[in-house]
Design a protein around this motif. Structure first.
Motif, mmCIF file in Angstrom:
data_model
loop_
_atom_site.group_PDB
_atom_site.id
_atom_site.type_symbol
_atom_site.label_atom_id
_atom_site.label_comp_id
_atom_site.label_asym_id
_atom_site.label_seq_id
_atom_site.Cartn_x
_atom_site.Cartn_y
_atom_site.Cartn_z
ATOM 1 N N TYR A 48 7.203 1.239 -5.187
ATOM 2 C CA TYR A 48 6.582 2.544 -4.971
ATOM 3 C C TYR A 48 6.290 3.187 -6.329
ATOM 4 O O TYR A 48 6.798 2.755 -7.354
ATOM 5 C CB TYR A 48 7.521 3.470 -4.199
ATOM 6 N N GLU A 49 5.532 4.264 -6.320
ATOM 7 C CA GLU A 49 5.368 5.083 -7.515
ATOM 8 C C GLU A 49 6.614 5.953 -7.625
ATOM 9 O O GLU A 49 6.942 6.686 -6.694
ATOM 10 C CB GLU A 49 4.144 5.985 -7.393
ATOM 11 N N LYS A 62 6.731 8.038 -4.145
ATOM 12 C CA LYS A 62 5.530 8.123 -3.307
ATOM 13 C C LYS A 62 4.744 6.834 -3.453
ATOM 14 O O LYS A 62 5.119 5.942 -4.196
ATOM 15 C CB LYS A 62 4.674 9.334 -3.688
ATOM 16 N N GLY A 63 3.638 6.744 -2.739
ATOM 17 C CA GLY A 63 2.767 5.580 -2.884
ATOM 18 C C GLY A 63 3.295 4.333 -2.214
ATOM 19 O O GLY A 63 3.414 3.283 -2.831
ATOM 20 N N CYS A 64 3.638 4.418 -0.949
ATOM 21 C CA CYS A 64 4.136 3.279 -0.185
ATOM 22 C C CYS A 64 3.115 2.127 -0.266
ATOM 23 O O CYS A 64 1.966 2.295 0.122
ATOM 24 C CB CYS A 64 4.362 3.698 1.262
ATOM 25 N N PRO A 65 3.511 0.953 -0.786
ATOM 26 C CA PRO A 65 2.558 -0.142 -0.987
ATOM 27 C C PRO A 65 1.880 -0.637 0.293
ATOM 28 O O PRO A 65 0.743 -1.076 0.252
ATOM 29 C CB PRO A 65 3.389 -1.258 -1.608
ATOM 30 N N SER A 70 3.407 8.112 4.223
ATOM 31 C CA SER A 70 2.601 8.948 3.343
ATOM 32 C C SER A 70 3.459 10.099 2.856
ATOM 33 O O SER A 70 4.509 10.386 3.421
ATOM 34 C CB SER A 70 1.365 9.467 4.078
ATOM 35 N N SER A 72 5.692 12.315 -0.126
ATOM 36 C CA SER A 72 6.697 12.053 -1.156
ATOM 37 C C SER A 72 8.096 12.252 -0.604
ATOM 38 O O SER A 72 8.300 13.041 0.313
ATOM 39 C CB SER A 72 6.517 13.013 -2.336
#
Length: 120
Positions: A48-49, A62-65, A70, A72
């Motif tokens: 993730y980010e 955040k940023g689920c691959p 969706s 944070s």
């Protein structure tokens, strides 16, 4: 209380709130009470980010691959077993370890958690 179960929940608390919660749980539990808790390892959410740790100890994730989630989350990651044992003082450690959930396709990376079992 004789048993405290805190599975995948305490790592959402900022550090000072976490320490206060642990002390309160210790204070209100009976002698000999057992605490079972899990904490997210630094390996968790590696795909993730992840932002840098903020002053309160939380990191934005955040940023689920896979696109499954969706938004944070804010998580305080645990570095190692020594930090885990330190976090759960004043409880006496009885067992500590880690687990990794089954991830057959490795589409979201590690979700390693540490386990802590302690006693008042």
């Amino acid at each position: 209380m004789d048993l405290i179960l805190a599975n995948q929940s305490l790592y959402y608390l900022p550090f000072e709130s976490f320490k206060q919660t642990i002390q309160e749980l210790y204070d209100i539990s009976n002698e000999g009470a057992i605490i079972f808790a899990t904490m997210m390892s630094e390996k968790g959410y590696s795909m993730y980010e992840r932002g840098e740790a903020m002053e309160n100890g939380l990191c934005e994730v955040k940023g689920c691959p896979s696109g499954r989630l969706s938004g944070s989350s804010f998580i305080r990651f645990t570095k190692d077993i020594e930090e885990l044992k330190e976090d759960f003082k004043p409880f006496k450690p009885l067992f500590w370890g880690d687990y990794e959930l089954i991830n057959l396709y490795n589409f979201e990376g590690s979700v390693q958690h540490f386990i802590y079992i302690g006693q008042k």
